[in-house]
Write a protein that holds these residues in place. Structure first.
Motif, PDB file in Angstrom:
ATOM      1  N   HIS A   3       0.859  -1.176   0.000  1.00  0.00           N
ATOM      2  CA  HIS A   3       0.000   0.000   0.000  1.00  0.00           C
ATOM      3  C   HIS A   3       0.896   1.227   0.000  1.00  0.00           C
ATOM      4  O   HIS A   3       1.891   1.275   0.719  1.00  0.00           O
ATOM      5  N   CYS A   5       1.852   5.077   0.789  1.00  0.00           N
ATOM      6  CA  CYS A   5       1.589   6.074   1.823  1.00  0.00           C
ATOM      7  C   CYS A   5       0.762   7.212   1.243  1.00  0.00           C
ATOM      8  O   CYS A   5       1.112   7.770   0.192  1.00  0.00           O
ATOM      9  N   ARG A   6      -0.296   7.581   1.922  1.00  0.00           N
ATOM     10  CA  ARG A   6      -1.147   8.670   1.418  1.00  0.00           C
ATOM     11  C   ARG A   6      -0.544  10.042   1.676  1.00  0.00           C
ATOM     12  O   ARG A   6      -1.075  11.052   1.204  1.00  0.00           O
ATOM     13  N   GLY A   9       3.534   8.898  -0.768  1.00  0.00           N
ATOM     14  CA  GLY A   9       3.493   7.995  -1.915  1.00  0.00           C
ATOM     15  C   GLY A   9       4.475   6.845  -1.868  1.00  0.00           C
ATOM     16  O   GLY A   9       4.561   6.065  -2.814  1.00  0.00           O
ATOM     17  N   THR A  12       4.546   1.263   1.986  1.00  0.00           N
ATOM     18  CA  THR A  12       4.399   1.128   3.430  1.00  0.00           C
ATOM     19  C   THR A  12       4.636  -0.317   3.847  1.00  0.00           C
ATOM     20  O   THR A  12       4.573  -1.235   3.031  1.00  0.00           O
ATOM     21  N   CYS A  25       4.889   4.054   7.159  1.00  0.00           N
ATOM     22  CA  CYS A  25       5.729   4.534   6.062  1.00  0.00           C
ATOM     23  C   CYS A  25       7.136   4.803   6.592  1.00  0.00           C
ATOM     24  O   CYS A  25       7.319   5.685   7.446  1.00  0.00           O
ATOM     25  N   SER A  32      -0.944   4.752   9.662  1.00  0.00           N
ATOM     26  CA  SER A  32      -2.399   4.827   9.522  1.00  0.00           C
ATOM     27  C   SER A  32      -3.025   3.498   9.915  1.00  0.00           C
ATOM     28  O   SER A  32      -2.458   2.424   9.683  1.00  0.00           O
ATOM     29  N   GLU A  35      -7.809  -0.031   6.912  1.00  0.00           N
ATOM     30  CA  GLU A  35      -9.217   0.264   6.661  1.00  0.00           C
ATOM     31  C   GLU A  35     -10.146  -0.659   7.436  1.00  0.00           C
ATOM     32  O   GLU A  35     -11.211  -0.247   7.905  1.00  0.00           O
ATOM     33  N   ASP A 136      -7.546  11.457   5.894  1.00  0.00           N
ATOM     34  CA  ASP A 136      -6.879  12.112   4.764  1.00  0.00           C
ATOM     35  C   ASP A 136      -6.299  13.441   5.241  1.00  0.00           C
ATOM     36  O   ASP A 136      -6.849  14.504   4.975  1.00  0.00           O
ATOM     37  N   HIS A 139      -5.557  16.562   2.776  1.00  0.00           N
ATOM     38  CA  HIS A 139      -6.766  17.288   2.354  1.00  0.00           C
ATOM     39  C   HIS A 139      -7.118  18.371   3.369  1.00  0.00           C
ATOM     40  O   HIS A 139      -7.418  19.522   2.996  1.00  0.00           O
ATOM     41  N   SER A 181      -4.758   8.117  12.387  1.00  0.00           N
ATOM     42  CA  SER A 181      -3.536   8.670  11.805  1.00  0.00           C
ATOM     43  C   SER A 181      -2.580   9.085  12.912  1.00  0.00           C
ATOM     44  O   SER A 181      -2.982   9.740  13.886  1.00  0.00           O
TER      45      SER A 181
END
Length: 214
Positions: A3, A5-6, A9, A12, A25, A32, A35, A136, A139, A181
């Motif tokens: 996956h 890293c948000r 990038g 992870t 990461c 994180s 899900e 997120d 954001h 997070s």
């Protein structure tokens, strides 16, 4: 399957907690919650509803004044228009800042959901014990950057992890199911860079102050 890293990038690695898995990461140190371990909105609010915080509680007030004295008052902007983002069921911090001549707006996705901040600019934005709930973060930090005046500051409180898998497994902060997070100073440097912000102060434990990047 890796996956990404948000935040940065990078690939992870899986980090194992006592019951759930997390994504770590190695590049930016962001962690994180996987899900599968995230709560529904109804379950999340049920946890928040258990909070009994009050401006009449001297320990809770002191908790905020330590933050204000470290991350806000030494960097006071010229203006006094503020936003407390993630104010919770009892907006204690906003009340304390109003005692210091700030004029505060509040926003909370459950308790004050109106986007009162739209089309406004602020001298001060506070986000205390909030960003650990954000799935997120970039954001939201970009939103904060858009809402800041040119000389405004963003002050954030969130407890940093120690970038140590063994410590993380025992860490009380991770055990709160609403926390998704987890950050270090390095993580917040990456987020700031991606959001048009820069760090002007951190105690490398819990408090960080940002301004718009020059």
């Amino acid at each position: 399957m890796n996956h990404l890293c948000r935040i940065c990038g990078s690939d992870t690695a899986m980090l194992y907690g006592p019951k759930e898995t997390f994504l770590h990461c190695p590049e930016c140190e962001y962690i994180s919650r996987n899900e599968s371990g995230k709560l529904s909105l109804d379950d999340e609010k049920e946890v928040y509803d258990l909070h009994r915080n009050s401006i009449d509680d001297p320990h809770y007030v002191d908790f905020f004044y330590k933050f204000l004295n470290d991350a806000v008052f030494p960097y006071d902007p010229a203006g006094k228009n503020g936003l407390d983002f993630g104010s919770g069921p009892s907006p204690v911090l906003a009340g304390l800042l109003e005692r210091h001549r700030y004029h505060m707006d509040i926003h909370d996705k459950f308790y004050a959901p109106e986007k009162i901040y739209e089309d406004k600019k602020y001298d001060l934005i506070t986000a205390t014990e909030v960003v650990e709930h954000m799935a997120d973060p970039v954001h939201h930090f970009r939103l904060f950057a858009r809402l800041l005046k040119a000389d405004g500051i963003l002050a954030v409180m969130t407890l940093f992890h120690q970038n140590d898998p063994e410590h993380f497994k025992q860490w009380h902060y991770m055990r709160d199911p609403t926390h998704v997070s987890f950050y270090t100073t390095k993580t917040l440097e990456y987020i700031a860079d991606a959001s048009g912000l820069e760090i002007i102060h951190t105690n490398n434990v819990r408090y960080t102050t940002f301004k718009l990047k020059d």
